[in-house]
Design an enzyme around this catalytic site. Structure first.
Site, PDB file in Angstrom:
ATOM      1  N   ASN A   7       0.879  -1.160   0.000  1.00 40.40           N
ATOM      2  CA  ASN A   7       0.000   0.000   0.000  1.00 40.40           C
ATOM      3  C   ASN A   7       0.926   1.221   0.000  1.00 40.40           C
ATOM      4  O   ASN A   7       1.436   1.625   1.032  1.00 40.40           O
ATOM      5  CB  ASN A   7      -0.896  -0.026   1.246  1.00 40.40           C
ATOM      6  N   ARG A  88      -2.600  -2.104  -3.470  1.00 41.73           N
ATOM      7  CA  ARG A  88      -3.848  -1.401  -3.186  1.00 41.73           C
ATOM      8  C   ARG A  88      -3.869  -0.107  -4.007  1.00 41.73           C
ATOM      9  O   ARG A  88      -2.946   0.699  -3.933  1.00 41.73           O
ATOM     10  CB  ARG A  88      -3.923  -1.059  -1.700  1.00 41.73           C
ATOM     11  N   HIS A 177     -13.104   2.376  -0.218  1.00 38.18           N
ATOM     12  CA  HIS A 177     -13.125   1.339   0.836  1.00 38.18           C
ATOM     13  C   HIS A 177     -13.818   0.061   0.356  1.00 38.18           C
ATOM     14  O   HIS A 177     -14.293  -0.732   1.172  1.00 38.18           O
ATOM     15  CB  HIS A 177     -13.876   1.821   2.108  1.00 38.18           C
ATOM     16  N   ARG A 238     -11.765  15.316   7.510  1.00 35.01           N
ATOM     17  CA  ARG A 238     -12.556  15.683   6.321  1.00 35.01           C
ATOM     18  C   ARG A 238     -13.986  16.034   6.726  1.00 35.01           C
ATOM     19  O   ARG A 238     -14.563  15.368   7.596  1.00 35.01           O
ATOM     20  CB  ARG A 238     -12.610  14.512   5.331  1.00 35.01           C
ATOM     21  N   GLU A 380      -8.021  -5.604   5.014  1.00 36.81           N
ATOM     22  CA  GLU A 380      -7.905  -5.288   3.590  1.00 36.81           C
ATOM     23  C   GLU A 380      -6.710  -5.986   2.947  1.00 36.81           C
ATOM     24  O   GLU A 380      -6.772  -6.425   1.808  1.00 36.81           O
ATOM     25  CB  GLU A 380      -7.809  -3.771   3.406  1.00 36.81           C
TER      26      GLU A 380
END
Ligand code: ADP
Length: 395
Positions: A7, A88, A177, A238, A380
């Site tokens: 990643n 990823r 996601h 965010r 993940e």
């Protein structure tokens, strides 16, 4: 099969090595390009750690060090000995809707989509190119966060903007996601002994970034993140959903340009913007110390989450399960409690004792709850390793 999962971020590389779908090592290269850069590798079997504090100029040097630490720890003789590498990728754009083997088209598309994912895609590309150079014979597979949401119907992914913007710039909801939503929903179906293709769920991935997904018959039909990972829930830094008209207003009031507005929405807002803290552990501590802005941030977070879950409950023909996952979803019992309490009249009944004492994969609804409520830790990297194995086995 030995599969490395990478990643690659703009200044970091997270990595995990799997052997027959069991993690044998993991680690992190941090602060690439900075004087304080470092790498750490953890051997999953022995628990021993290797660390080097050294200047790591770029991703290429980072991967070289990963290889060196693999060798030093005896975990791997050489990167060329792995069977495949799974990457990823945050944004696949409109053309990369299936996880796939890397070829020239895939590289060009990831590069093209960098225009709408400037924080992620260039770094992913650097990671893939570095891997190709370091281990030319190892197949590389790209696993897209957006791929699971390719099943969104047009009326769900379109924005009510002039149609030209969609036609010309592909401005639409993509969702993110996806690897996590698909993994935890499949896991919940398995626990309930149901076929994933006949399973309806709402999954809430609540980490630093956060999104909710409505899943019908195992497929994503709506999700809270949009064209970028900014839309939807309130997150660590965010803002999530706001009235879009606030942005031109703030731009004029504070004389900010588009990049500065972007930074306000992505880095200075959310939990942090409201109370000055973005880690939920700090927020919970602050509430106990009487900080009312921390209380407000928690209430806003849970209220907005409940609204999304309620709206997805409305569009699904029925809902088998609600799933909480990722750092906040798995650990912050207060968030699960406050959110589910607002949804009680819809048939979401949380067992507060189970919720407070949960550890790992847990069913936290009461026996009478119409919707089963789960905590399912996401993985993940494991999901990326499985997808990678599957794709290279078919090669
Ligand atoms: P990401 O992968 O998006 O960076 P994670 O899924 O690791 O994020 O989630 C990180 C967040 O999880 C942290 O910001 C923190 O707020 C929250 N978190 C982690 N552990 C706990 C805990 N024990 N209690 C409450 N919140 C926690």
């Amino acid at each position: 099969m030995k599969i490395l999962v990478l990643n690659s971020g703009s200044s970091s590389i997270k990595f995990k090595l799997f052997e027959d779908q069991v993690a044998i090592a993991s680690g992190l290269v941090e602060k690439i390009g900075n004087n304080q850069s470092k790498i750490e590798l953890k051997n999953a079997k022995t628990g021993t750690k290797l660390r080097r504090d050294t200047y790591i100029a770029d991703h290429e040097k980072g991967l070289k060090l990963i290889n060196e630490l693999f060798q030093e720890s005896g975990i791997l003789h050489d990167l060329n000995d792995i069977d495949g590498c799974g990457h990823r990728i945050v944004h696949g754009g409109k053309n990369l809707t299936e996880h796939c083997l890397v070829d020239d088209f895939v590289l060009a598309e990831i590069d093209r989509v960098s225009a709408i994912a400037p924080l992620h895609n260039p770094a992913h590309l650097a990671g893939i190119k570095t891997m190709i150079k370091a281990a030319p014979k190892v197949p590389n597979v790209t696993v897209f966060d957006t791929a699971f949401h390719k099943t969104l119907p047009d009326y769900a992914y379109m924005y009510a903007l002039p149609y030209d913007y969609y036609a010309e710039y592909n401005i639409r909801k993509y969702g993110f996601h996806g690897t996590s939503h698909s993994y935890v929903s499949a896991k919940a179906a398995e626990i309930l002994g149901k076929n994933h293709n006949e399973f309806n769920a709402i999954s809430a991935h609540l980490g630093n970034g956060a999104s909710v997904c409505a899943i019908e018959n195992g497929k994503s039909i709506d999700t809270s993140m949009g064209f970028t990972p900014l839309e939807g829930l309130m997150m660590g830094t965010r803002c999530g959903d706001i009235d879009p008209a606030t942005m031109p207003f703030i731009a004029k009031a504070r004389n900010l340009n588009p990049d500065e507005l972007d930074a306000v929405m992505n880095k200075q807002s959310g939990l942090y913007g409201v109370c000055g803290f973005n880690d939920f552990r700090d927020i919970i501590d602050e509430i106990q110390n009487g900080n009312d802005l921390a209380r407000l941030a928690l209430d806003m977070y849970c209220y907005r989450l409940a609204k999304y879950i309620g709206s997805y409950f409305a569009i699904l023909p029925h809902t088998d399960a609600l799933i909480f996952t990722a750092g906040i979803g798995e650990n912050a019992s207060i968030v699960r409690k406050l959110t589910c309490e607002r949804l009680k009249h819809l048939g979401f009944e949380i067992d507060t004792e189970k919720n407070d004492n949960a550890n790992g994969e847990t069913l936290i609804s009461t026996p009478n709850s119409k919707v089963k409520i789960f905590i399912i830790p996401t993985d993940e990297e494991l999901q990326i390793a499985k997808i990678t194995e599957n794709i290279i086995s078919k090669k």
